[in-house]
Design an enzyme around this catalytic site. Structure first.
Site, mmCIF file in Angstrom:
data_model
loop_
_atom_site.group_PDB
_atom_site.id
_atom_site.type_symbol
_atom_site.label_atom_id
_atom_site.label_comp_id
_atom_site.label_asym_id
_atom_site.label_seq_id
_atom_site.Cartn_x
_atom_site.Cartn_y
_atom_site.Cartn_z
ATOM 1 N N CYS A 126 81.770 77.045 62.856
ATOM 2 C CA CYS A 126 81.457 75.796 63.510
ATOM 3 C C CYS A 126 81.278 74.735 62.439
ATOM 4 C CB CYS A 126 80.159 75.900 64.305
ATOM 5 S SG CYS A 126 80.263 76.997 65.721
ATOM 6 N N TYR A 175 88.821 80.781 52.166
ATOM 7 C CA TYR A 175 89.634 80.528 53.357
ATOM 8 C C TYR A 175 89.211 79.344 54.241
ATOM 9 C CZ TYR A 175 91.267 81.228 58.141
ATOM 10 O OH TYR A 175 91.762 81.029 59.390
#
Ligand code: SF4
Length: 482
Positions: free
Chosen positions: A9, A254
């Site tokens: 998030c 990532y």
């Protein structure tokens, strides 16, 4: 980015700006890579908190509300983009989560995963509390509202000490924003300031850049930063230095945007360093280095620089396929990959190709890319991965599949090579990965590679634990389970 592993998030908050809502909108845009399932903004005029949330990307949720965004002139706002790591993808779970209790209104936005949420929920429901969502975030508002907690000199600090797991939290009260980071500092959170003096808090510094704010510093693990009419103030809810940090190094590999700076360094520079280290550990004779864009690109640049093998773009990502395609469901994920990544035949045909990706999770999407490269005429394919084999699930806010679904679980390198259909495979070692980071080795979480969970977890837990709980209690069926 591979859709096999999902961002968690993104949080954004701003205090003291007449365009707080508009800036939150743009701040969320820059954090869109951290979640595309829902988005929301809560703002206050000092008396009343208003909140709007919806399903989909920021542009989708606020598509019909540009007028509203322009008209509202509240100077305090927080926003959230969500990918569901706990609780299913539905509107009721979207954030900020607005509630009312004895002290007034509060809106909460959360990045991370609370590993003791089910236990806390059990406890509260046994005393009659009613929950309206299946997200782990709602329990925080119940903790805030508990009369014995409200009477504490520092309610928020007291409440945070009940939480276990990974969390960065923004609380919007009618007069202030409180930003908190868990004592292990698992997820990133930073503060900045605009030229006009408004304070900004965000998951990544790319969101500060987006609204013209200057990076001040990272919120420390175990710290609460308050933004109010007195400016920025800080306090700790755990004694600083008593808990060793466990920063999620996967954020650098990532998740994060390349221009972001956190855990003491820039993401792009870190990825280039791991690419160089990968080339040192797994050299191969080849004609071209190609990345799996976008998150593998910087590592491929590093690999190319270190190995002196030319860099090229053999795979092209379509940026016109909306992230709304990035469904949590496997079937849709696979379709999305086919649509999103195209091979440039001229860059790979007849060549010995080094393919650099940031990580491999299930391996099914990687295998699809390898097949596409073979069809395009690649002579040899050498897979290089800029992190170690992922063998364990994450319980701290990243939606990896179960242990059984992970490619490297119970497979040796030869079997992985065969599964993917490559001529050779090389993963970066854990030591090599940690040697590229600026902080001491033991300041990072490495559980998905090592299985060593710094915060003890119940390994049977998954993102739908709350739904399963509800089904058990009430026979309720979640959307995903239907
Ligand atoms: S288990 Fe892996 S993905 Fe999860 S917090 Fe630790 S390093 Fe990050």
């Amino acid at each position: 980015m591979s859709p096999e592993k999902k961002e968690e998030c993104g949080l954004f908050g701003i205090y003291g700006d007449d365009e707080a809502i508009q800036k939150t909108y743009f701040g969320l845009f820059s954090l869109q890579h951290r979640g595309q399932e829902s988005a929301g903004i809560a703002s206050t005029n000092g008396e009343l908190i208003r909140c709007r949330t919806g399903m989909g990307t920021v542009s989708r949720v606020f598509r019909d509300s540009s007028g509203i965004l322009e008209k509202l002139s509240n100077s305090i706002a927080i926003g959230h983009v969500r990918y569901s790591t706990t609780g299913s993808s539905k509107l009721i779970n979207s954030q900020p989560f607005l509630s009312e209790y004895s002290r007034g209104q509060v809106a909460v936005a959360h990045n991370g995963n609370l590993i003791n949420a089910s236990l806390l929920r059990d406890e509260y429901e046994a005393y009659g509390s009613i929950f309206k969502s299946s997200s782990d975030t709602e329990i925080i508002t119940h903790l805030l509202a508990k009369p014995t907690h409200v009477s504490k000199p520092d309610t928020l600090a007291h409440v945070l000490n009940h939480l276990q797991g990974a969390y960065c939290l923004l609380f919007l009260f009618d007069d202030r924003i409180e930003a908190a980071r868990d004592p292990y500092g698992i997820r990133p959170l930073c503060v900045g300031q605009t030229e006009t003096g408004a304070y900004v808090v965000a998951s990544e510094s790319c969101a500060l850049d987006a609204v013209g704010a200057k990076f001040i510093r990272e919120v420390e693990p175990g710290e609460i930063v308050t933004l109010d009419k007195r400016g920025l103030s800080s306090r700790f809810f755990v004694k600083p230095g008593t808990i060793k940090p466990a920063h999620c190094i996967f954020e650098h590999i990532y998740f994060a945007k390349q221009n972001s700076f956190f855990f003491g360094e820039n993401v792009h520079e870190f990825r280039k360093k791991v690419g160089k280290q990968l080339a040192k550990e797994h050299a191969v004779e080849a004609d071209v280095v190609i990345p799996v864009p976008d998150s593998g690109t910087a590592a491929a640049v590093g690999y190319s620089e270190q190995s002196n093998i030319p860099f090229d773009m053999g795979l092209i990502r379509s940026h016109y396929v909306g992230r709304t395609f990035m469904s949590p469901e496997q079937k849709l994920r696979e379709m999305a990959v086919k649509v999103k990544l195209a091979v440039v035949k001229e860059a790979v045909a007849g060549k010995r190709v080094v393919v650099v990706d940031d990580s491999i999770v299930r391996g099914t999407t990687t295998r699809g890319k390898i097949r596409a490269l073979r069809s395009a005429g690649a002579k040899e394919i050498h897979m290089r991965v800029s992190c170690p084999p992922i063998r364990y699930p994450c319980f701290y806010g990243v939606d990896f599949p179960t242990k059984e679904e992970l490619l490297a679980n119970n497979r040796d390198l030869e079997q992985i090579k065969e599964f993917l259909g490559v001529d050779s495979i090389g993963y970066l070692s854990l030591e090599g990965l940690l040697s590229c980071a600026v902080l001491p080795e033991d300041h990072y979480c490495t559980a998905c590679w090592s299985g060593k969970y710094r915060i003890p977890v119940d390994i049977t837990m998954n993102k739908f634990s709350m739904e399963q709980y509800q089904m058990h209690m009430f026979g309720e069926t979640s959307e995903e389970n239907e």
